[in-house]
Design an enzyme around this catalytic site. Structure first.
Site, mmCIF file in Angstrom:
data_model
loop_
_atom_site.group_PDB
_atom_site.id
_atom_site.type_symbol
_atom_site.label_atom_id
_atom_site.label_comp_id
_atom_site.label_asym_id
_atom_site.label_seq_id
_atom_site.Cartn_x
_atom_site.Cartn_y
_atom_site.Cartn_z
ATOM 1 N N ALA A 87 1.129 -1.227 -0.133
ATOM 2 C CA ALA A 87 0.238 0.021 0.363
ATOM 3 C C ALA A 87 0.692 1.030 -0.170
ATOM 4 O O ALA A 87 1.795 0.581 0.093
ATOM 5 C CB ALA A 87 -1.047 -0.026 0.891
ATOM 6 N N ASN A 88 0.163 2.257 0.350
ATOM 7 C CA ASN A 88 0.787 3.763 0.288
ATOM 8 C C ASN A 88 0.296 4.090 1.323
ATOM 9 O O ASN A 88 -0.629 4.128 1.496
ATOM 10 C CB ASN A 88 1.249 4.209 -0.757
ATOM 11 C CG ASN A 88 -0.120 4.539 -2.070
ATOM 12 O OD1 ASN A 88 -0.919 5.519 -1.554
ATOM 13 N ND2 ASN A 88 0.019 4.415 -2.932
ATOM 14 N N ARG A 89 0.813 5.612 1.614
ATOM 15 C CA ARG A 89 0.440 6.896 2.502
ATOM 16 C C ARG A 89 -0.838 7.155 2.299
ATOM 17 O O ARG A 89 -1.402 7.951 2.687
ATOM 18 C CB ARG A 89 1.623 7.355 3.448
ATOM 19 C CG ARG A 89 2.316 6.396 3.571
ATOM 20 C CD ARG A 89 3.914 7.578 4.774
ATOM 21 N NE ARG A 89 4.852 6.845 4.640
ATOM 22 C CZ ARG A 89 5.014 5.499 5.696
ATOM 23 N NH1 ARG A 89 3.588 5.892 6.786
ATOM 24 N NH2 ARG A 89 6.213 5.511 5.998
ATOM 25 N N SER A 90 -1.403 7.059 1.418
ATOM 26 C CA SER A 90 -2.495 7.857 0.895
ATOM 27 C C SER A 90 -3.828 8.112 1.684
ATOM 28 O O SER A 90 -4.104 6.595 1.809
ATOM 29 C CB SER A 90 -2.367 7.869 -0.404
ATOM 30 O OG SER A 90 -3.869 8.824 -1.279
ATOM 31 N N ALA A 125 -3.535 7.914 -6.020
ATOM 32 C CA ALA A 125 -1.800 7.134 -5.928
ATOM 33 C C ALA A 125 -2.354 5.927 -5.699
ATOM 34 O O ALA A 125 -1.957 5.243 -5.012
ATOM 35 C CB ALA A 125 -1.037 7.175 -4.378
#
Ligand code: CTP
Length: 402
Positions: free
Chosen positions: A212-215, A278
């Protein structure tokens, strides 16, 4: 509301042309001025005499007539109006409009205009359902043409029932009023279809793990809300985030980049696409069907494959590219150069670029500092709450749509 509004009505050759007489009367009653262009075929259904008498204006139909010096010319005719209304919009005229063909006054005016166009289609149901007409209508919607109708019901041909009946004069009138209301009441995107992406995507490794990412999705959600408040019909395709559905927005929740792409494609045609998600650039090449266990094999090794680029797919779509395509660029260095490169690579009209280095606190935070990178220049916006960035973006989108 219609007082002093200038309507240019284009009547094409279909049996529904008779309904235009009533439409002209209603427009005149409300104080609008009405100029009329008729195609040659339209004259088979209603007479220029009747149209001229009701509109209290001369009726135009011959392109070459207009080229003489004391005439106003088709360019002026097409621009001295606040709104162009095509009724009935026949399959033939829609096909010409979709392809930029101009072989008579009506089609020349439609190609030369810089004003909004509202079309009221009317044709046999099979013609309306034909893939060629579907393509043309999708193309025109992407070009920013608005539609009213057609309705479903009995057709002029006996025994034919289906979608293709032109909207009634009062329905067309309501659509015309809605157009001016939207323009005048801070709802500049009324009737516009917008698709927005937001949040991260989750790319599975095995049934319990993912990348995942931090969006947080906050900017995309704020944007969807602001677009809906401006009157747009909004589809928000979001990756996994902990945010509630914004009011009056159709929300489609997805997990992976591929699911996000499918949902976005399903939301086309649209007038505008804003890709704020993102999206994970890569996914694991082969997702394990069972939880990967510690032990025998040592540490796992993951292979990656590239995900589809949703913005580029939409921005370079051969038939359904929205009229305005907006991308975001999350960068930690060389913000403007990288955003410019994305503009071209992905076929976007402008890029909302932000610096997502951890010290900015933008990713996951409530504020954003963006630079608008377009082909005609770069504009810096101040540090603002994400809600206010959204409102400013909506104004920019409305301005660019014209
Ligand atoms: N985007 C997309 N699909 C992808 C990757 C990105 O739609 N698979 C969109 C984003 O929603 C954003 C824009 O492309 O509007 C730019 O995203 P960004 O992550 O900044 O750029 P990338 O294309 O991923 O390039 P890089 O990671 O190399 O900076």
């Amino acid at each position: 509301m219609l007082a002093d509004k200038r309507i240019l009505l284009i009547i094409a050759g279909g049996i529904a042309a008779y309904k235009c007489l009533e439409l002209i009367r209603r427009l005149r009653e409300r104080g609008a001025s009405v100029r009329v262009v008729m195609t040659e075929a339209a004259k088979e259904f209603v007479t220029p005499l009747a149209v001229g008498a009701l509109s209290e204006n001369r009726v135009y139909s011959d392109l070459f007539d207009l080229t003489s010096e004391h005439e106003i010319g088709h360019i002026r005719l097409s621009r001295e109006a606040d709104l162009l209304v095509v009724a009935p919009a026949t399959a033939n005229l829609l096909a010409k409009m979709a392809n930029g063909i101009c072989d008579d006054l009506a089609s020349n005016v439609l190609l030369a205009t810089d004003k909004p166009v509202l079309a009221a289609p009317a044709m046999n149901p099979r013609m309306w359902a034909h893939p060629a007409t579907r393509r043309n209508v999708a193309r025109l919607a992407a070009d920013g043409i608005r539609f009213v109708g057609p309705n479903t019901g009995t057709m002029a041909e006996r025994g034919e029932i289906g979608a293709g009946r032109m909207s009634e004069p009062m329905e067309i009138l309501a659509a015309i009023e809605a157009h001016f209301e939207a323009a005048g009441e801070g709802r500049p995107l009324l009737g516009r279809r917008v698709v927005v992406t937001a949040g991260p995507t989750h790319e599975p490794i095995d049934p319990v793990r993912y990348i995942a990412n931090r969006s947080s999705g906050k900017q995309g959600f704020a944007l969807a809300r602001a677009l809906a408040e401006a009157g747009a019909t909004v589809t928000l395709v979001s990756g996994p985030v902990g945010l509630p559905d914004p009011a009056d927005v159709k929300v489609i929740r997805v997990e992976t980049a591929r699911e996000m792409l499918a949902a976005v494609e399903g939301a086309l045609p649209a007038d505008v696409a804003v890709m704020a998600a993102a999206v994970a650039d890569w996914r694991v090449a082969s997702e394990a069907s069972e939880k990967i266990k510690k032990g025998a094999g040592g540490t796992p090794h993951l292979d990656f494959v590239e995900n589809p680029d949703i913005l580029a797919t939409v921005g370079r779509h051969s038939t359904l590219r929205p009229r305005l395509v907006v991308g975001f660029a999350a960068e930690t260095e060389n913000l403007v150069d990288n955003a410019r490169a994305k503009l071209d690579k992905k076929g976007a009209d402008f890029i909302v670029a932000n610096d997502v280095s951890p010290e900015t606190g933008i990713m996951g935070g409530d504020r954003n500092t963006v630079r608008i990178v377009a082909r005609d220049g770069v504009t810096d916006w101040p540090d603002l709450p994400k809600d206010e960035v959204a409102v400013k973006l909506v104004a920019l989108i409305a301005e660019r749509l014209g």
